[in-house]
Design a protein around this motif. Structure first.
Motif, PDB file in Angstrom:
ATOM      1  N   PHE A 108      44.789  29.713  25.373  1.00 44.22           N
ATOM      2  CA  PHE A 108      43.636  30.520  25.758  1.00 44.22           C
ATOM      3  C   PHE A 108      44.139  31.787  26.434  1.00 44.22           C
ATOM      4  O   PHE A 108      44.814  31.725  27.466  1.00 44.22           O
ATOM      5  N   ILE A 109      43.818  32.937  25.851  1.00 41.06           N
ATOM      6  CA  ILE A 109      44.338  34.209  26.324  1.00 41.06           C
ATOM      7  C   ILE A 109      43.207  35.042  26.916  1.00 41.06           C
ATOM      8  O   ILE A 109      42.193  35.291  26.262  1.00 41.06           O
ATOM      9  N   ILE A 110      43.391  35.459  28.165  1.00 40.33           N
ATOM     10  CA  ILE A 110      42.409  36.281  28.862  1.00 40.33           C
ATOM     11  C   ILE A 110      42.986  37.680  29.022  1.00 40.33           C
ATOM     12  O   ILE A 110      44.057  37.854  29.612  1.00 40.33           O
ATOM     13  N   HIS A 111      42.292  38.665  28.473  1.00 40.12           N
ATOM     14  CA  HIS A 111      42.698  40.058  28.640  1.00 40.12           C
ATOM     15  C   HIS A 111      41.810  40.701  29.701  1.00 40.12           C
ATOM     16  O   HIS A 111      40.591  40.800  29.533  1.00 40.12           O
ATOM     17  N   ASP A 112      42.427  41.103  30.790  1.00 39.65           N
ATOM     18  CA  ASP A 112      41.718  41.756  31.886  1.00 39.65           C
ATOM     19  C   ASP A 112      41.648  43.249  31.582  1.00 39.65           C
ATOM     20  O   ASP A 112      42.639  43.977  31.718  1.00 39.65           O
ATOM     21  N   MET A 113      40.472  43.719  31.170  1.00 35.64           N
ATOM     22  CA  MET A 113      40.320  45.108  30.765  1.00 35.64           C
ATOM     23  C   MET A 113      40.181  46.056  31.953  1.00 35.64           C
ATOM     24  O   MET A 113      40.198  47.272  31.787  1.00 35.64           O
ATOM     25  N   GLU A 114      40.036  45.489  33.144  1.00 34.97           N
ATOM     26  CA  GLU A 114      39.978  46.318  34.342  1.00 34.97           C
ATOM     27  C   GLU A 114      41.372  46.792  34.736  1.00 34.97           C
ATOM     28  O   GLU A 114      41.566  47.943  35.140  1.00 34.97           O
ATOM     29  N   ASN A 115      42.359  45.903  34.584  1.00 38.95           N
ATOM     30  CA  ASN A 115      43.723  46.213  34.993  1.00 38.95           C
ATOM     31  C   ASN A 115      44.703  46.272  33.819  1.00 38.95           C
ATOM     32  O   ASN A 115      45.887  46.510  34.023  1.00 38.95           O
ATOM     33  N   PHE A 116      44.195  46.014  32.598  1.00 48.26           N
ATOM     34  CA  PHE A 116      45.026  45.957  31.398  1.00 48.26           C
ATOM     35  C   PHE A 116      46.202  45.010  31.593  1.00 48.26           C
ATOM     36  O   PHE A 116      47.367  45.365  31.401  1.00 48.26           O
ATOM     37  N   GLU A 117      45.829  43.789  31.991  1.00 47.74           N
ATOM     38  CA  GLU A 117      46.779  42.685  32.127  1.00 47.74           C
ATOM     39  C   GLU A 117      46.304  41.530  31.249  1.00 47.74           C
ATOM     40  O   GLU A 117      45.136  41.477  30.854  1.00 47.74           O
ATOM     41  N   SER A 118      47.205  40.623  30.942  1.00 49.15           N
ATOM     42  CA  SER A 118      46.856  39.456  30.135  1.00 49.15           C
ATOM     43  C   SER A 118      47.349  38.185  30.809  1.00 49.15           C
ATOM     44  O   SER A 118      48.386  38.183  31.474  1.00 49.15           O
ATOM     45  N   TRP A 119      46.567  37.121  30.635  1.00 49.86           N
ATOM     46  CA  TRP A 119      46.919  35.804  31.133  1.00 49.86           C
ATOM     47  C   TRP A 119      46.867  34.829  29.959  1.00 49.86           C
ATOM     48  O   TRP A 119      45.877  34.777  29.240  1.00 49.86           O
ATOM     49  N   ALA A 120      47.924  34.075  29.782  1.00 48.08           N
ATOM     50  CA  ALA A 120      47.979  33.089  28.699  1.00 48.08           C
ATOM     51  C   ALA A 120      48.019  31.693  29.305  1.00 48.08           C
ATOM     52  O   ALA A 120      48.935  31.362  30.082  1.00 48.08           O
ATOM     53  N   TYR A 121      47.022  30.864  28.953  1.00 45.00           N
ATOM     54  CA  TYR A 121      46.947  29.481  29.413  1.00 45.00           C
ATOM     55  C   TYR A 121      47.306  28.568  28.250  1.00 45.00           C
ATOM     56  O   TYR A 121      46.614  28.559  27.226  1.00 45.00           O
ATOM     57  N   LEU A 122      48.374  27.832  28.389  1.00 48.32           N
ATOM     58  CA  LEU A 122      48.789  26.878  27.367  1.00 48.32           C
ATOM     59  C   LEU A 122      48.391  25.481  27.825  1.00 48.32           C
ATOM     60  O   LEU A 122      48.963  24.927  28.770  1.00 48.32           O
ATOM     61  N   LEU A 123      47.382  24.926  27.151  1.00 46.48           N
ATOM     62  CA  LEU A 123      46.826  23.631  27.547  1.00 46.48           C
ATOM     63  C   LEU A 123      47.327  22.539  26.612  1.00 46.48           C
ATOM     64  O   LEU A 123      47.441  22.741  25.396  1.00 46.48           O
ATOM     65  N   ASP A 124      47.618  21.371  27.188  1.00 47.45           N
ATOM     66  CA  ASP A 124      47.827  20.167  26.397  1.00 47.45           C
ATOM     67  C   ASP A 124      47.044  19.032  27.060  1.00 47.45           C
ATOM     68  O   ASP A 124      46.219  19.268  27.940  1.00 47.45           O
ATOM     69  N   LYS A 125      47.282  17.821  26.661  1.00 51.54           N
ATOM     70  CA  LYS A 125      46.485  16.697  27.155  1.00 51.54           C
ATOM     71  C   LYS A 125      46.753  16.397  28.626  1.00 51.54           C
ATOM     72  O   LYS A 125      45.966  15.693  29.272  1.00 51.54           O
ATOM     73  N   ASN A 126      47.846  16.931  29.157  1.00 51.48           N
ATOM     74  CA  ASN A 126      48.214  16.615  30.535  1.00 51.48           C
ATOM     75  C   ASN A 126      47.813  17.692  31.542  1.00 51.48           C
ATOM     76  O   ASN A 126      47.870  17.462  32.746  1.00 51.48           O
ATOM     77  N   GLY A 127      47.435  18.853  31.052  1.00 55.29           N
ATOM     78  CA  GLY A 127      47.111  19.934  31.966  1.00 55.29           C
ATOM     79  C   GLY A 127      47.377  21.273  31.314  1.00 55.29           C
ATOM     80  O   GLY A 127      47.176  21.437  30.113  1.00 55.29           O
ATOM     81  N   TYR A 128      47.861  22.230  32.080  1.00 54.74           N
ATOM     82  CA  TYR A 128      48.174  23.527  31.496  1.00 54.74           C
ATOM     83  C   TYR A 128      49.249  24.219  32.317  1.00 54.74           C
ATOM     84  O   TYR A 128      49.531  23.865  33.464  1.00 54.74           O
ATOM     85  N   LYS A 129      49.869  25.198  31.677  1.00 52.85           N
ATOM     86  CA  LYS A 129      50.698  26.144  32.402  1.00 52.85           C
ATOM     87  C   LYS A 129      50.229  27.532  32.005  1.00 52.85           C
ATOM     88  O   LYS A 129      49.654  27.734  30.927  1.00 52.85           O
TER      89      LYS A 129
ATOM     90  N   LYS B 109      50.827  31.976  32.166  1.00 51.19           N
ATOM     91  CA  LYS B 109      51.775  33.078  32.319  1.00 51.19           C
ATOM     92  C   LYS B 109      51.002  34.375  32.393  1.00 51.19           C
ATOM     93  O   LYS B 109      50.077  34.609  31.612  1.00 51.19           O
ATOM     94  N   LYS B 110      51.389  35.227  33.327  1.00 58.82           N
ATOM     95  CA  LYS B 110      50.765  36.532  33.475  1.00 58.82           C
ATOM     96  C   LYS B 110      51.644  37.596  32.833  1.00 58.82           C
ATOM     97  O   LYS B 110      52.871  37.582  32.965  1.00 58.82           O
ATOM     98  N   TYR B 111      50.996  38.516  32.123  1.00 60.29           N
ATOM     99  CA  TYR B 111      51.667  39.670  31.539  1.00 60.29           C
ATOM    100  C   TYR B 111      51.136  40.925  32.222  1.00 60.29           C
ATOM    101  O   TYR B 111      49.926  41.114  32.334  1.00 60.29           O
ATOM    102  N   ASP B 112      52.028  41.784  32.653  1.00 61.04           N
ATOM    103  CA  ASP B 112      51.617  42.984  33.394  1.00 61.04           C
ATOM    104  C   ASP B 112      51.204  44.123  32.475  1.00 61.04           C
ATOM    105  O   ASP B 112      51.257  45.292  32.867  1.00 61.04           O
ATOM    106  N   GLU B 113      50.800  43.781  31.273  1.00 59.97           N
ATOM    107  CA  GLU B 113      50.271  44.737  30.313  1.00 59.97           C
ATOM    108  C   GLU B 113      49.354  43.971  29.368  1.00 59.97           C
ATOM    109  O   GLU B 113      49.338  42.736  29.380  1.00 59.97           O
ATOM    110  N   TYR B 114      48.590  44.685  28.573  1.00 61.37           N
ATOM    111  CA  TYR B 114      47.755  44.031  27.579  1.00 61.37           C
ATOM    112  C   TYR B 114      48.693  43.546  26.476  1.00 61.37           C
ATOM    113  O   TYR B 114      49.194  44.334  25.682  1.00 61.37           O
ATOM    114  N   SER B 115      48.935  42.237  26.453  1.00 62.87           N
ATOM    115  CA  SER B 115      49.908  41.675  25.517  1.00 62.87           C
ATOM    116  C   SER B 115      49.208  41.085  24.310  1.00 62.87           C
ATOM    117  O   SER B 115      48.294  40.268  24.435  1.00 62.87           O
ATOM    118  N   SER B 116      49.654  41.476  23.146  1.00 59.19           N
ATOM    119  CA  SER B 116      49.048  41.035  21.895  1.00 59.19           C
ATOM    120  C   SER B 116      49.344  39.570  21.618  1.00 59.19           C
ATOM    121  O   SER B 116      50.469  39.099  21.824  1.00 59.19           O
TER     122      SER B 116
END
Length: 295
Positions: free
Chosen positions: A240-261, A263-270
């Motif tokens: 699940f990828i969230i693109h913050d258009m206010e700050n042009f940052e991206s957050w990637a949530y990698l989920l599996d059956k046990n939870g998630y980890k 990662k923050k990107y300091d730019e709008y990452s494709s």
């Protein structure tokens, strides 16, 4: 006469729809029997709104997919679609390591498939079709804030704006459109794509929001719903990828059956050029279902 059906990817986005529409028109003007079809029963409301803003009605192309053994297919903005006939042409701008089903493939570094279709062929397209191609490239690259955007495509758009008297501000604003996340059950699958990554079954979706902090309660609900979905659908991972258009940052949530980890990107990452390739590398040497996750 040979019949061709043009297909974008499942859960079509703006670039997929624009590419199918303008390529259908191009082939028809050359007296080639081609029809763009969207077999999906539902199109994202945000996608519909953007297309309609530029006088393109995606629902005009929604219909059941019907074909016979003589029908040939053209795939735009993707390269792998199941349960169809012979693929005669692929036009895509983000092929991965999987081999396409045909040698007849147009694949060049580009900000969008619509750019690939129109560039260097501008005389064969109407001003409206060129405007749509420019708009789709803007949407696909968040108005070139994304790591996907190529500077030569932006230069081309600026050239088209000058030559065809297009409204650059309108194009730019379209690329920065945020998603309505008031209904988490719907937006959780925005831009849904399926990936088979080294034997791991992965799905991914993306949303655009104006600020993570302002929208965190709704985003957290989406993440919780996706956590349940991963378990219920027996997926290996959901990205699940969230693109913050206010700050042009991206957050990637990698989920599996046990939870998630996450990662923050300091730019709008494709998704296609940055985030998915990173996941492919990670899963290439990680045994299936063995990635350590953390809350």
């Amino acid at each position: 006469m040979q019949k061709y059906i043009i297909l974008g990817h499942e859960n079509p986005d703006v670039d997929s729809i624009v590419s199918g529409y303008i390529y259908q028109n191009y082939l028809n003007r050359r007296n080639i029997d081609a029809e763009f079809v969207i077999p999906d029963e539902k199109i994202d409301e945000d996608t519909l709104e953007i297309c309609r803003r530029f006088n393109l009605e995606p629902t005009d192309f929604q219909k059941p997919l019907e074909f016979d053994e003589k029908t040939k297919f053209i795939l735009v903005d993707h390269h792998n679609r199941k349960n169809i006939g012979e693929v005669s042409l692929i036009i895509d701008h983000h092929l991965d390591e999987h081999e396409p089903d045909t040698d007849n493939c147009i694949n060049e570094p580009s900000s969008s498939t619509s750019c690939l279709i129109v560039q260097r062929n501008e005389p064969f397209y109407s001003i409206h079709e060129i405007e749509l191609a420019c708009m789709a490239a803007m949407v696909d690259t968040a108005s070139f804030h994304s790591t996907k955007g190529n500077p030569w495509d932006l230069e081309w758009i600026q050239q088209m704006v000058e030559e065809k008297h297009l409204d650059y501000d309108k194009l730019y604003e379209a690329g920065l459109t945020v998603n309505d996340i008031s209904n988490p059950e719907e937006v959780m699958f925005h831009g849904l794509k399926n990936h088979d990554i080294h034997g791991h079954q992965v799905q991914s979706s993306t949303v655009h929001v104006n600020g993570m902090k302002n929208n965190w309660k709704k985003l957290n609900k989406i993440i919780n719903l996706l956590q349940d979905y991963v378990t219920e659908s027996n997926l290996d991972y959901f990205l699940f990828i969230i693109h913050d258009m206010e700050n042009f940052e991206s957050w990637a949530y990698l989920l599996d059956k046990n939870g998630y980890k996450r990662k923050k990107y300091d730019e709008y990452s494709s998704r296609g050029t940055t985030i998915i390739p990173e996941l492919e590398e990670q899963l290439s040497y990680t045994p299936k279902q063995k990635i350590k996750t953390e809350n």
